[in-house]
Motif scaffolding. Structure first.
Motif, short mmCIF file in Angstrom:
data_model
loop_
_atom_site.label_atom_id
_atom_site.label_comp_id
_atom_site.label_asym_id
_atom_site.label_seq_id
_atom_site.Cartn_x
_atom_site.Cartn_y
_atom_site.Cartn_z
N ARG A 1 0.87 -6.24 -8.43
CA ARG A 1 0.80 -6.47 -9.79
C ARG A 1 -0.78 -5.95 -9.97
NH1 ARG A 1 0.40 -5.43 -13.74
NH2 ARG A 1 0.21 -6.14 -15.76
N SER A 2 -1.67 -6.32 -9.02
CA SER A 2 -2.98 -6.13 -9.15
C SER A 2 -3.16 -4.22 -9.14
CB SER A 2 -3.75 -6.52 -8.35
OG SER A 2 -5.15 -6.04 -8.14
N MET A 3 -2.43 -3.70 -8.22
CA MET A 3 -2.63 -2.31 -7.93
C MET A 3 -1.96 -1.54 -9.34
SD MET A 3 -0.50 -0.20 -5.11
CE MET A 3 -0.85 -1.36 -3.79
N ILE A 4 -0.77 -2.08 -9.96
CA ILE A 4 -0.37 -1.52 -11.06
C ILE A 4 -1.15 -1.57 -12.50
CG2 ILE A 4 1.54 -1.70 -12.87
CD1 ILE A 4 3.33 -2.34 -10.38
N GLY A 5 -1.77 -2.52 -12.59
CA GLY A 5 -2.80 -2.82 -13.77
C GLY A 5 -2.06 -2.67 -14.88
N ASP A 6 -2.63 -1.77 -15.98
CA ASP A 6 -2.04 -1.51 -16.86
C ASP A 6 -0.81 -0.52 -17.20
OD1 ASP A 6 -3.54 0.39 -17.26
OD2 ASP A 6 -4.65 -0.23 -18.95
N ARG A 7 -0.31 -0.02 -16.00
CA ARG A 7 0.36 0.96 -16.00
C ARG A 7 1.93 0.58 -16.51
NH1 ARG A 7 -2.60 1.94 -11.64
NH2 ARG A 7 -3.41 3.96 -11.11
N PRO A 8 2.68 1.17 -17.00
CA PRO A 8 3.96 0.82 -17.66
C PRO A 8 5.05 0.85 -16.44
CG PRO A 8 3.84 3.01 -18.30
CD PRO A 8 2.31 2.67 -17.63
N VAL A 9 4.80 -0.09 -15.54
CA VAL A 9 5.75 0.15 -14.23
C VAL A 9 6.23 -1.53 -13.95
CG1 VAL A 9 5.77 0.15 -11.51
CG2 VAL A 9 4.34 1.91 -13.25
N ALA B 1 0.81 -1.29 -0.08
CA ALA B 1 0.01 -0.12 -0.02
C ALA B 1 0.71 1.16 0.00
CB ALA B 1 -0.95 -0.13 1.26
N ALA B 2 2.18 1.17 0.24
CA ALA B 2 3.26 2.42 0.47
C ALA B 2 3.24 2.87 -0.96
CB ALA B 2 4.34 2.09 1.40
N VAL B 3 3.28 1.93 -2.03
CA VAL B 3 3.45 2.52 -3.22
C VAL B 3 2.04 3.32 -3.81
CG1 VAL B 3 3.86 1.40 -5.72
CG2 VAL B 3 5.27 0.61 -3.76
N GLU B 4 0.77 2.99 -3.56
CA GLU B 4 -0.17 3.26 -4.22
C GLU B 4 -0.35 4.70 -4.38
OE1 GLU B 4 -5.06 1.98 -4.18
OE2 GLU B 4 -3.84 1.83 -2.36
N PRO B 5 0.18 5.49 -3.60
CA PRO B 5 0.03 7.13 -3.85
C PRO B 5 1.27 7.57 -4.72
CG PRO B 5 0.14 6.81 -1.55
CD PRO B 5 0.56 5.45 -2.13
N LEU B 6 2.11 6.59 -5.12
CA LEU B 6 3.24 6.83 -6.16
C LEU B 6 3.12 6.59 -7.55
CD1 LEU B 6 5.91 5.67 -3.27
CD2 LEU B 6 4.85 7.97 -3.52
N LEU B 7 1.99 5.76 -7.86
CA LEU B 7 1.92 5.11 -9.06
C LEU B 7 2.27 5.87 -10.19
CD1 LEU B 7 -0.68 2.44 -8.32
CD2 LEU B 7 1.42 2.07 -8.55
N GLU B 8 1.73 7.17 -10.24
CA GLU B 8 1.82 7.98 -11.40
C GLU B 8 3.29 8.56 -11.53
OE1 GLU B 8 -0.45 7.68 -13.73
OE2 GLU B 8 -1.58 6.64 -12.08
N LEU B 9 4.24 8.13 -10.37
CA LEU B 9 5.47 9.07 -10.52
C LEU B 9 6.89 7.93 -10.90
CD1 LEU B 9 5.18 11.31 -7.54
CD2 LEU B 9 5.31 11.83 -9.68
N ILE B 10 6.19 6.64 -10.75
CA ILE B 10 7.48 5.50 -10.77
C ILE B 10 7.45 4.85 -12.25
CG2 ILE B 10 7.45 5.18 -8.57
CD1 ILE B 10 5.73 2.91 -8.52
N ASP B 11 8.40 4.31 -12.44
CA ASP B 11 8.86 3.56 -13.52
C ASP B 11 8.96 1.98 -13.21
OD1 ASP B 11 8.47 5.44 -15.89
OD2 ASP B 11 10.27 6.21 -14.48
N LEU B 12 9.29 1.76 -11.91
CA LEU B 12 9.71 0.76 -11.29
C LEU B 12 9.30 0.31 -9.92
CD1 LEU B 12 12.85 -1.44 -12.01
CD2 LEU B 12 12.48 -0.84 -9.83
N VAL B 13 9.00 -0.57 -9.47
CA VAL B 13 8.99 -1.06 -7.81
C VAL B 13 9.84 -2.26 -7.58
CG1 VAL B 13 6.63 -2.13 -8.14
CG2 VAL B 13 7.47 -1.30 -5.87
#
Length: 228
Positions: free
Chosen positions: A164-172, A126-138
């Motif tokens: 993986r579920s949280m990222i969806g189709d984002r290019p991360v 959950a710590a990544v959820e607010p960052l998804l639009e700012l990252i290319d990799l976790v």
């Protein structure tokens, strides 16, 4: 660096011969490495000390694939420009390393690099959820950061699936760092990881004079994922 979710093996040079990084990198790339993973540790955020921007800059000219630099340091922000100048393609900072991870990720991208965020084993997805639009990799740490050769923490596989579920189709990309070998690689790949960092599991048994084991080790990891 066009985005794709194909499996990528990223040998960690922390397990290479420190006195011969240039030839080690050339050897492991020739044997099938997709990325080169560079672990930077400060002896403060983690209980080990490795190397800094000058070494990263020195090995840049030997890397023909992707230089994936993982910062296990705190603070991060004062060093972002130095690692950009050193030639990092991806720069990953730990979410636990400072109070302003948004600012850090924005600065990494602003310096022209792909931005990654790493999670220690005890940090939830959950710590990544607010960052998804700012990252290319976790980067999911599947050992406690600081040393190579540790045992894989199996409970982290669920975290990978959640991401993986949280990222969806984002290019991360989802990267796994720690304890990757032919036994653990299928578990994290099935959960959704596409970048596998491997140190001793790649470099074991080989050398720049006899690099064939590097290739055999890389193929063993790939084949275990296919079989799994």
């Amino acid at each position: 660096m066009p985005f794709d979710r194909s499996l990528k093996i990223a040998p960690s040079i922390l397990s290479a011969d420190f006195a011969d990084f240039g030839r080690e990198i050339a050897a492991v790339e020739a044997q099938g490495a997709d990325w080169i993973h560079v672990d930077v540790m400060d002896g403060h955020f983690v209980p080990n000390l490795t190397f800094g921007p000058p070494l990263v800059k020195a090995i840049r000219k030997h890397i023909t694939t992707v230089m994936d630099v993982h910062l296990m340091i705190a603070p991060v922000d004062p060093y972002i420009d130095a690692f950009a100048d050193a030639g990092a393609d991806i720069l990953t900072a730990h979410v636990e390393a400072g109070p302003h991870i948004h600012r850090t990720l924005q600065a990494i991208r602003g310096a022209g690099m792909k931005a990654g965020v790493a999670l220690n084993p005890g940090t939830p997805a959950a710590a990544v959820e607010p960052l998804l639009e700012l990252i290319d990799l976790v980067c999911v740490m599947t050992v406690n950061p600081g040393f190579g050769g540790q045992s894989f923490i199996g409970a982290c596989v669920t975290k990978v699936a959640d991401l993986r579920s949280m990222i969806g189709d984002r290019p991360v990309h989802i990267e796994i760092d720690g304890g990757v070998d032919p036994k653990t690689a299928p578990l994290v790949a099935a959960a959704g990881a596409d970048v596998l960092v491997a140190g001793s599991a790649v470099f074991r048994g080989g050398s720049v004079g006899d690099p064939a084991p590097y290739g055999a080790n890389i193929r063993a990891i790939r084949e275990s994922v296919r079989a799994g």
